[in-house]
Design a protein around this motif. Structure first.
Motif, PDB file in Angstrom:
ATOM      1  N   ALA A 174      31.555  83.441  88.352  1.00  0.00           N
ATOM      2  CA  ALA A 174      31.042  82.625  87.145  1.00  0.00           C
ATOM      3  C   ALA A 174      31.395  81.298  87.255  1.00  0.00           C
ATOM      4  O   ALA A 174      30.641  80.226  87.470  1.00  0.00           O
ATOM      5  CB  ALA A 174      31.269  83.206  85.737  1.00  0.00           C
ATOM      6  N   ASN A 186      30.384  74.721  87.476  1.00  0.00           N
ATOM      7  CA  ASN A 186      31.433  74.191  86.524  1.00  0.00           C
ATOM      8  C   ASN A 186      32.048  72.687  86.828  1.00  0.00           C
ATOM      9  O   ASN A 186      32.018  71.730  85.966  1.00  0.00           O
ATOM     10  CB  ASN A 186      32.598  74.963  86.252  1.00  0.00           C
ATOM     11  N   THR A 190      25.529  79.081  85.683  1.00  0.00           N
ATOM     12  CA  THR A 190      27.216  79.292  85.602  1.00  0.00           C
ATOM     13  C   THR A 190      27.760  80.614  85.172  1.00  0.00           C
ATOM     14  O   THR A 190      28.702  80.780  85.670  1.00  0.00           O
ATOM     15  CB  THR A 190      27.745  78.085  84.686  1.00  0.00           C
ATOM     16  N   LEU A 191      26.976  81.308  84.370  1.00  0.00           N
ATOM     17  CA  LEU A 191      27.480  82.764  84.258  1.00  0.00           C
ATOM     18  C   LEU A 191      26.834  83.660  84.989  1.00  0.00           C
ATOM     19  O   LEU A 191      27.084  84.884  84.935  1.00  0.00           O
ATOM     20  CB  LEU A 191      26.918  83.048  82.762  1.00  0.00           C
ATOM     21  N   PHE A 236      20.888  86.646  88.654  1.00  0.00           N
ATOM     22  CA  PHE A 236      21.022  86.813  90.071  1.00  0.00           C
ATOM     23  C   PHE A 236      21.332  88.439  90.528  1.00  0.00           C
ATOM     24  O   PHE A 236      21.307  88.599  91.704  1.00  0.00           O
ATOM     25  CB  PHE A 236      22.081  86.007  90.523  1.00  0.00           C
ATOM     26  N   VAL A 285      24.141  89.396  90.311  1.00  0.00           N
ATOM     27  CA  VAL A 285      25.493  89.655  90.704  1.00  0.00           C
ATOM     28  C   VAL A 285      26.238  90.255  89.579  1.00  0.00           C
ATOM     29  O   VAL A 285      27.005  91.192  90.060  1.00  0.00           O
ATOM     30  CB  VAL A 285      26.078  88.169  90.951  1.00  0.00           C
ATOM     31  N   LEU A 289      27.528  86.269  95.544  1.00  0.00           N
ATOM     32  CA  LEU A 289      26.140  86.017  95.782  1.00  0.00           C
ATOM     33  C   LEU A 289      25.746  86.990  97.079  1.00  0.00           C
ATOM     34  O   LEU A 289      24.592  87.705  96.964  1.00  0.00           O
ATOM     35  CB  LEU A 289      25.395  84.586  95.802  1.00  0.00           C
TER      36      LEU A 289
HETATM   37  N1  PHE Z   1      28.335  80.770  88.556  1.00  0.00           N
HETATM   38  C1  PHE Z   1      28.387  79.859  89.870  1.00  0.00           C
HETATM   39  C2  PHE Z   1      28.818  78.806  89.622  1.00  0.00           C
HETATM   40  O1  PHE Z   1      28.886  78.249  88.455  1.00  0.00           O
HETATM   41  C3  PHE Z   1      27.365  80.032  90.697  1.00  0.00           C
HETATM   42  C4  PHE Z   1      26.667  81.324  91.042  1.00  0.00           C
HETATM   43  C5  PHE Z   1      25.601  81.826  90.604  1.00  0.00           C
HETATM   44  C6  PHE Z   1      27.399  82.455  91.626  1.00  0.00           C
HETATM   45  C7  PHE Z   1      24.985  83.087  90.604  1.00  0.00           C
HETATM   46  C8  PHE Z   1      26.939  83.665  91.902  1.00  0.00           C
HETATM   47  C9  PHE Z   1      25.771  84.060  91.316  1.00  0.00           C
HETATM   48  O2  PHE Z   1      29.046  77.991  90.400  1.00  0.00           O
END
Ligand code: PHE
Length: 494
Positions: free
Chosen positions: A21, A26, A230-231, A235, A237, A335
């Protein structure tokens, strides 16, 4: 039956979820959105979106993976075979984001080296666009590739390979460093930047709400997509990571810790960036608003310049870019892991190392287009379309499938059985009605906006290819996959 991989401990699962995340979203994406949407104006919709959309959906994704014990595709398939395409949509979106995310990580790696002698000099914009990216005039002209970026891109994908080649085991070792380290580094930067002259003006810009902006749907849409990004929602994941947990792990607590850590670090990054911009504004006379509005280039144009004005610039710059790399790596491999889980679920006997190798190779090749001299334009288009359509659409469909097909109450009673903090019936309402209605409205609005004017003023062919084309391809693949799955022989029942 082959045994599923397991996290060595519950804490490591939380580390991995937080690691995924907390990322460039961020420290790179969040501050530039705050800048773009006028400072504090963005913060309020962001927090609301976190509370009403992000947190409930994170609980949903954790529960889906943990209950079904499969990655995104397998979990949806277990609800109904015709829904498999939705899982595939998430995984493909993951792959798309990984392709450009790796390129941003490559820029960060390069900037660690440039920090050693502050190579960007005084014209950081010229340095980034002409020296590093070698950018061409328009999206229509590609005049080769940026060699240093391609080289670092290769290194990034090799790093990803070695982080996940042994599955949960290698991931567990890596995240023990890559999750806490950037937080420590960010704290060091925060302590330094808070005491800079002008820092208070930066904080005021970051935190002062502008209620007028709340009437703008675009701000809300940007806040919702940022929460998805961001979370790591939509995806697949979080579904994949949760599927490596035992079925009786506490879901609500995990979701709570992940969301709080994520928002805490976004706010911390916001303070670091805006205190620094406050200082720079005082030194240069340019307003914070103007400095902050530089979009995706904020971290690579405005920030290096700001850092170089502060005493101890070399060290601070090195710390800043190492922070970005360590933040990026665990998001990037999460990812990639979501994509790998798809193949593992399909071919349980295939070698994990082989699967990961081919995914990293495909990832590297797909990333190359973003290292071309027109790459930054395509990156911006792909980011807009994948986050606005891919993720939000997949999140919407997940909510509908769990809410209406599997049954929100069904899932809620499972969540409450395993969790210490119980969730009330409002969760069902959010999943079944509120979230779908909000997301449909936002998607509709964005759609109308994007067809009435070409996104970002780019040449229309590029928006067709990297925007609408990708979205259309995603939909066609998902619908056909669902169709073929529905005709295949039945799978095991939940
Ligand atoms: N959450 C990660 C970020 O804030 C990006 C991300 C998105 C990672 C989806 C994994 C899956 O940068």
């Amino acid at each position: 039956m082959i045994k599923r991989d397991r996290w060595p401990s519950k804490t490591l699962f939380i580390f991995a979820a937080v690691g995924s995340a907390v990322g460039l979203g961020n420290v790179w994406r969040f501050p530039y959105l705050v800048g773009k949407y006028g400072g504090g104006a963005f913060l309020f919709p962001y927090l609301i979106a976190l509370f009403f959309v992000g947190f409930p959906l994170l609980i949903l994704e954790f529960s889906l993976g943990q209950k079904m014990q499969k990655g995104a595709v397998g979990s949806m398939r277990k609800i109904d075979r015709r829904l498999s395409g939705i899982g595939l949509g998430s995984v493909l979106s993951s792959f798309g984001v990984a392709a450009y995310y790796a390129v941003i990580m490559a820029w960060c790696l390069l900037y660690i080296f440039y920090s050693l002698d502050l190579q960007w000099g005084s014209d950081t914009k010229d340095f980034f666009f002409n020296h590093v990216l070698n950018v061409s005039e328009s999206a229509s002209t590609i005049e080769g590739f940026s060699t240093p970026v391609v080289f670092m891109l290769l290194i990034s994908w090799i790093m990803v390979y070695f982080c996940i080649w042994k599955g949960v085991n290698s991931v567990s070792s890596v995240i023990q460093v890559t999750m806490p380290l950037p937080i420590i580094l960010l704290s060091i930067l925060l302590v330094r930047t808070l005491f800079l002259p002008g820092a208070a003006d930066g904080i005021a810009f970051f935190l002062t709400p502008d209620f007028q902006a709340l009437l703008d749907v675009e701000v809300w849409m940007a806040a919702v997509t940022q929460i998805f990004f961001t979370l790591s929602l939509g995806f697949g994941v979080m579904i994949t990571y949760a599927s490596y947990q035992e079925k009786d792990n506490d879901i609500v607590l995990s979701a709570l810790i992940t969301s709080l850590a994520d928002i805490g670090i976004a706010l911390m990054a916001g303070f670091v960036v805006f205190t620094t911009l406050g200082y720079m504004s005082q030194e240069s006379g340019v307003s914070i608003k103007e400095l902050a509005a530089s979009g995706p280039a904020l971290a690579f144009v405005v920030f290096p310049k700001a850092l170089s004005l502060i005493p101890g610039a070399v060290l601070l710059s090195i710390i800043f870019f190492i922070t970005l790399v360590t933040l990026a790596i665990d998001s990037l491999f999460s990812l990639t892991e979501a994509v790998a889980a798809l193949f593992e679920d399909h071919f349980p006997r295939a070698s994990k190392k082989m699967i990961v190798f081919f995914i990293c190779l495909a990832g590297f090749l797909s990333s190359l287009v973003f290292t071309s001299t027109a790459g930054i334009y395509y990156l911006d288009i792909a980011d807009h379309f994948i986050t606005h359509y891919g993720l939000v659409l997949m999140g919407l469909l997940q909510a509908i499938c769990v809410g209406w097909v599997y049954g929100a109450e069904n899932m809620r009673s499972y969540i409450n059985r395993v969790s210490h903090f119980r969730i009330g019936r409002n969760w069902n309402l959010l999943i079944k009605y509120v979230i779908p209605l909000c997301l449909i409205t936002f998607l509709g609005q964005t759609f109308v906006k994007n067809i009435s004017e070409t996104y970002g003023g780019y040449p229309s062919w590029s928006v067709m290819a990297f925007g609408w084309g990708l979205v259309a391809l995603l939909l066609v693949i998902c619908v056909s996959y669902s169709y073929f799955q529905s005709r295949s022989k039945p799978n095991e029942q939940v």
